[in-house]
Structures are given as structure tokens and as C-alpha cells.
Design a protein around this motif. Structure first.
Motif, PDB file in Angstrom:
ATOM      1  N   LEU A 103      -7.356   0.759   2.253  1.00  0.00           N
ATOM      2  CA  LEU A 103      -7.355   2.097   1.669  1.00  0.00           C
ATOM      3  C   LEU A 103      -8.449   2.242   0.616  1.00  0.00           C
ATOM      4  O   LEU A 103      -9.258   3.173   0.661  1.00  0.00           O
ATOM      5  CB  LEU A 103      -5.984   2.372   1.052  1.00  0.00           C
ATOM      6  N   ILE A 104      -8.501   1.317  -0.323  1.00  0.00           N
ATOM      7  CA  ILE A 104      -9.480   1.414  -1.413  1.00  0.00           C
ATOM      8  C   ILE A 104     -10.898   1.229  -0.893  1.00  0.00           C
ATOM      9  O   ILE A 104     -11.834   1.885  -1.364  1.00  0.00           O
ATOM     10  CB  ILE A 104      -9.151   0.375  -2.511  1.00  0.00           C
ATOM     11  N   ARG A 105     -11.048   0.371   0.094  1.00  0.00           N
ATOM     12  CA  ARG A 105     -12.372   0.138   0.634  1.00  0.00           C
ATOM     13  C   ARG A 105     -12.891   1.327   1.435  1.00  0.00           C
ATOM     14  O   ARG A 105     -14.032   1.312   1.896  1.00  0.00           O
ATOM     15  CB  ARG A 105     -12.378  -1.132   1.490  1.00  0.00           C
ATOM     16  N   ARG A 106     -12.065   2.380   1.589  1.00  0.00           N
ATOM     17  CA  ARG A 106     -12.572   3.588   2.230  1.00  0.00           C
ATOM     18  C   ARG A 106     -13.583   4.298   1.357  1.00  0.00           C
ATOM     19  O   ARG A 106     -14.191   5.288   1.776  1.00  0.00           O
ATOM     20  CB  ARG A 106     -11.425   4.548   2.548  1.00  0.00           C
ATOM     21  N   ALA A 137      -9.525  13.429   3.824  1.00  0.00           N
ATOM     22  CA  ALA A 137      -8.249  14.131   3.703  1.00  0.00           C
ATOM     23  C   ALA A 137      -7.125  13.228   4.197  1.00  0.00           C
ATOM     24  O   ALA A 137      -6.027  13.194   3.616  1.00  0.00           O
ATOM     25  CB  ALA A 137      -8.284  15.429   4.498  1.00  0.00           C
ATOM     26  N   ALA A 138      -7.408  12.474   5.270  1.00  0.00           N
ATOM     27  CA  ALA A 138      -6.417  11.519   5.785  1.00  0.00           C
ATOM     28  C   ALA A 138      -6.121  10.438   4.756  1.00  0.00           C
ATOM     29  O   ALA A 138      -4.958  10.083   4.516  1.00  0.00           O
ATOM     30  CB  ALA A 138      -6.925  10.895   7.077  1.00  0.00           C
ATOM     31  N   VAL A 139      -7.174   9.919   4.128  1.00  0.00           N
ATOM     32  CA  VAL A 139      -6.984   8.894   3.100  1.00  0.00           C
ATOM     33  C   VAL A 139      -6.190   9.459   1.923  1.00  0.00           C
ATOM     34  O   VAL A 139      -5.272   8.818   1.402  1.00  0.00           O
ATOM     35  CB  VAL A 139      -8.344   8.344   2.628  1.00  0.00           C
ATOM     36  N   ALA A 140      -6.533  10.676   1.484  1.00  0.00           N
ATOM     37  CA  ALA A 140      -5.816  11.293   0.362  1.00  0.00           C
ATOM     38  C   ALA A 140      -4.344  11.484   0.694  1.00  0.00           C
ATOM     39  O   ALA A 140      -3.471  11.304  -0.161  1.00  0.00           O
ATOM     40  CB  ALA A 140      -6.466  12.629   0.012  1.00  0.00           C
ATOM     41  N   LEU A 141      -4.061  11.847   1.935  1.00  0.00           N
ATOM     42  CA  LEU A 141      -2.668  12.030   2.360  1.00  0.00           C
ATOM     43  C   LEU A 141      -1.883  10.733   2.221  1.00  0.00           C
ATOM     44  O   LEU A 141      -0.735  10.727   1.753  1.00  0.00           O
ATOM     45  CB  LEU A 141      -2.649  12.513   3.810  1.00  0.00           C
ATOM     46  N   VAL A 143      -2.685   8.194   0.197  1.00  0.00           N
ATOM     47  CA  VAL A 143      -2.602   7.854  -1.235  1.00  0.00           C
ATOM     48  C   VAL A 143      -1.446   8.596  -1.888  1.00  0.00           C
ATOM     49  O   VAL A 143      -0.636   8.017  -2.627  1.00  0.00           O
ATOM     50  CB  VAL A 143      -3.927   8.187  -1.944  1.00  0.00           C
ATOM     51  N   LEU A 144      -1.354   9.888  -1.625  1.00  0.00           N
ATOM     52  CA  LEU A 144      -0.315  10.696  -2.268  1.00  0.00           C
ATOM     53  C   LEU A 144       1.091  10.330  -1.799  1.00  0.00           C
ATOM     54  O   LEU A 144       2.065  10.579  -2.505  1.00  0.00           O
ATOM     55  CB  LEU A 144      -0.578  12.180  -2.000  1.00  0.00           C
ATOM     56  N   SER A 145       1.202   9.741  -0.629  1.00  0.00           N
ATOM     57  CA  SER A 145       2.522   9.415  -0.094  1.00  0.00           C
ATOM     58  C   SER A 145       2.931   7.967  -0.338  1.00  0.00           C
ATOM     59  O   SER A 145       3.994   7.549   0.078  1.00  0.00           O
ATOM     60  CB  SER A 145       2.562   9.693   1.408  1.00  0.00           C
ATOM     61  N   ASN A 146       2.065   7.207  -1.028  1.00  0.00           N
ATOM     62  CA  ASN A 146       2.359   5.783  -1.226  1.00  0.00           C
ATOM     63  C   ASN A 146       2.192   5.351  -2.677  1.00  0.00           C
ATOM     64  O   ASN A 146       1.540   4.364  -2.976  1.00  0.00           O
ATOM     65  CB  ASN A 146       1.447   4.928  -0.335  1.00  0.00           C
TER      66      ASN A 146
END
Length: 309
Positions: A103-106, A137-141, A143-146
Motif C-alpha cells: 500500500l505505502i509503496r504505491r 482512488a482505489a488506494v485511498a479507498l 487506506v480509509l477502510s483499514n
């Protein structure tokens, strides 16, 4: 020439990196340490890319000033990715897990795109901008859910949280290193347009760095000595897939832009999550939100592939 060959190799690279990260996590949890995966992956990269170049690579260009300029920049790229990026990568997934590290490496495309604009003159087209929006937007989704919840007063939880935070910082440093290496590799191909020899030079430079560092550091001497020990199965799998991923990425960069390769590379996070949950079972199974995010990320890659950058 095969259509979308650069994008195909970029997707292959993302899959290899994802499988390598999950295998490294599985090894760390079973054996309790990183072992010799970093150095082993460097050696395998050199053997794999060098062997392929001997079998199917083009002849070397004239040995002139341009040739040595390309070699020097490939050395810099090797230090950024094969040394710094890979060390941070392996350690991060041990501390924070394959999914969160991925995730972070995105952020790799952010570093890569900015540097490519500054040093290579690249720009975001409409297709690549749309792909960028979909993927992030997929990555942000996700992040916000985890968001992690830490129990106050739980010493084990605080220690685990500290380790995960360290892993997150290392993942960020890995992202910056890899983003810089993308640009350095593409830049080097202006003088030495051979992805296989470029991967070989970077891997050899990294191994030389480890060997020289071992003269002054007991830790690095231990790393070198571990190289001659028999690796575990998962160490070998992790090292092999990371090596394949790096070589495939070099090939991708020779056919398409840094921005395209970096954006496509973001699907590594989603591939790692599904592999970790369903194949190797090192992480919990993603929920419906993650599935939706995966579809959004894949849509971004499809847009990027169908409308060439």
C-alpha cells in the motif's frame, strides 16, 4: 512488435514483485528473520539477466564515452533499487506485512512521475491522468477502510504498532528509492538501450557494494556469509520472483514511459493482497471494499494499456 509489450512486461513485473513480497512474509513468519533473501535476490538478478543477455541479448554498442555514461547511470539505478530499495522492501514487509508495505509503496508513481517530468521531459497525457486517478482512488479507498486500532495499555500491541510504524517508514523510503531508479534506468537507456545488460550492471554494482561494505561492517560480513548457507524454500522463491520482477521492469521501461510503468506497478498491492489471502494465506482475506478497490485499480491499468501514453 507485440502490441502493448511494455505494459505486458510491467504487469508481469508487478505480479513477480507481489508474489516475492508474500513469499518473503511467509518466510519471515515461519523462520523469524530475513535470512539471506536480499543478497540472494541480487545474485539471482545478475545470473538471470546476464544469462538471458548471453543467449538472446544484442551485441554491445561501441565502447565510447556514451557507453560508459550509460554504465555509470545503470550503477546509480542499481544502488537505488537493488541496494536501498530492496533492503527497505524486504525489511518493511517483515515488520508491516505484505499488504501494508504494498500500500505505502504505491507512492512509487508519485516519485517516479515527478522525477520523470523534471529529468526526462515526460508529461501526463489524458489517459495516464485518468489511470492515475483510478488507481490512487482505489488506494485511498483501502487506506480509509483499514485504520489500525491500538489498545491502550497493551504493551504487546504498542510494540507491534512500533514495528509496523518502522515498517511503514521503510516502505516509504523504498518507494522513493524505486521511483528514482525508474528514472535513472530510463535515462541510462539513452546511451545503452539494453534492458538485460542494464539489469546485470545494476545487480553487479549492488553485489560489489555489499562486498566492499563487508570489509568495514560485521553485519554485512554476516550477510555475505549467509549467502553461502542453504536458503529456505520461501527465501529462494522470494528472491527469485523479485529478481524476475526487476528484469521484467527493465524490459518494460525500454518499450514505454516511466509514468506508465510506475502506474501499472501500483497493482502490485492488490495482487499481493489476493495472493497473500487466497494462495499462501499469510494475511486475512480482503473484504468487499478491497475487492472494489482492486477492480478500480485494474480499470486504471486497462485505460493505460488501451490508450497508449
Amino acid at each position: 512488435m507485440i502490441p502493448f509489450i511494455g505494459e505486458i512486461f510491467a504487469i508481469l513485473a508487478a505480479f513477480c514483485y507481489a508474489f516475492g513480497s508474500v513469499a518473503a512474509t511467509k518466510n519471515a513468519r515461519e523462520k523469524g528473520g530475513r535470512g539471506n533473501a536480499v543478497l540472494l535476490s541480487i545474485v539471482l538478478t545478475a545470473l538471470f539477466s546476464g544469462g538471458l543477455w548471453l543467449i538472446m541479448g544484442p551485441s554491445l554498442p561501441p565502447i565510447d564515452a556514451g557507453f560508459w555514461t550509460g554504465v555509470a547511470i545503470f550503477v546509480v539505478a542499481g544502488m537505488l533499487a537493488t541496494v536501498l530499495g530492496r533492503i527497505f522492501f524486504f525489511r518493511s514487509i517483515e515488520l508491516a506485512g505484505a499488504i501494508e508495505t504494498g500500500l505505502i509503496r504505491r507512492l512509487i508513481p508519485v516519485f517516479a512521475a515527478v522525477l520523470a517530468i523534471l529529468f526526462l521531459g515526460e508529461s501526463l497525457t489524458g489517459a495516464s491522468a485518468l489511470a492515475f486517478v483510478l488507481v490512487f482512488a482505489a488506494v485511498a479507498l483501502v487506506v480509509l477502510s483499514n485504520r489500525c486500532q491500538i489498545v491502550a495499555g497493551d504493551e504487546d500491541a504498542r510494540r507491534a504498532a512500533g514495528e509496523r510504524n518502522t515498517g511503514r517508514v521503510l516502505a516509504l523510503m523504498s518507494a522513493a528509492s524505486y521511483g528514482g531508479s525508474y528514472v535513472a534506468r530510463k535515462f541510462a537507456m539513452r546511451w545503452l538501450p539494453d534492458p538485460l545488460i542494464g539489469a546485470f550492471i545494476g545487480a553487479v554494482a549492488a553485489f560489489v557494494w555489499f562486498a566492499v561494505a563487508a570489509l568495514f561492517s560485521a553485519a554485512y560480513r554476516r550477510h555475505l556469509s549467509e549467502l553461502f548457507r542453504r536458503p529456505t524454500g520461501w527465501q529462494l522463491v522470494a528472491a527469485a520472483f523479485v529478481s524476475l520482477g526487476q528484469t521484467a521492469q527493465f524490459v518494460a521501461l525500454s518499450f514505454t514511459t516511466v509514468t506508465a510503468v510506475a502506474i501499472i506497478g501500483t497493482i502490485e498491492m492488490f495482487l499481493a493482497a489476493w495472493l497473500a489471502a487466497w494462495v499462501l494465506r499469510t494475511e486475512d482475506r480482503p473484504g468487499p471494499i478491497f475487492a472494489l478497490a482492486s477492480l478500480m485499480a485494474m480499470a486504471g491499468v486497462i485505460v493505460l494499456a488501451l490508450v497508449r501514453t
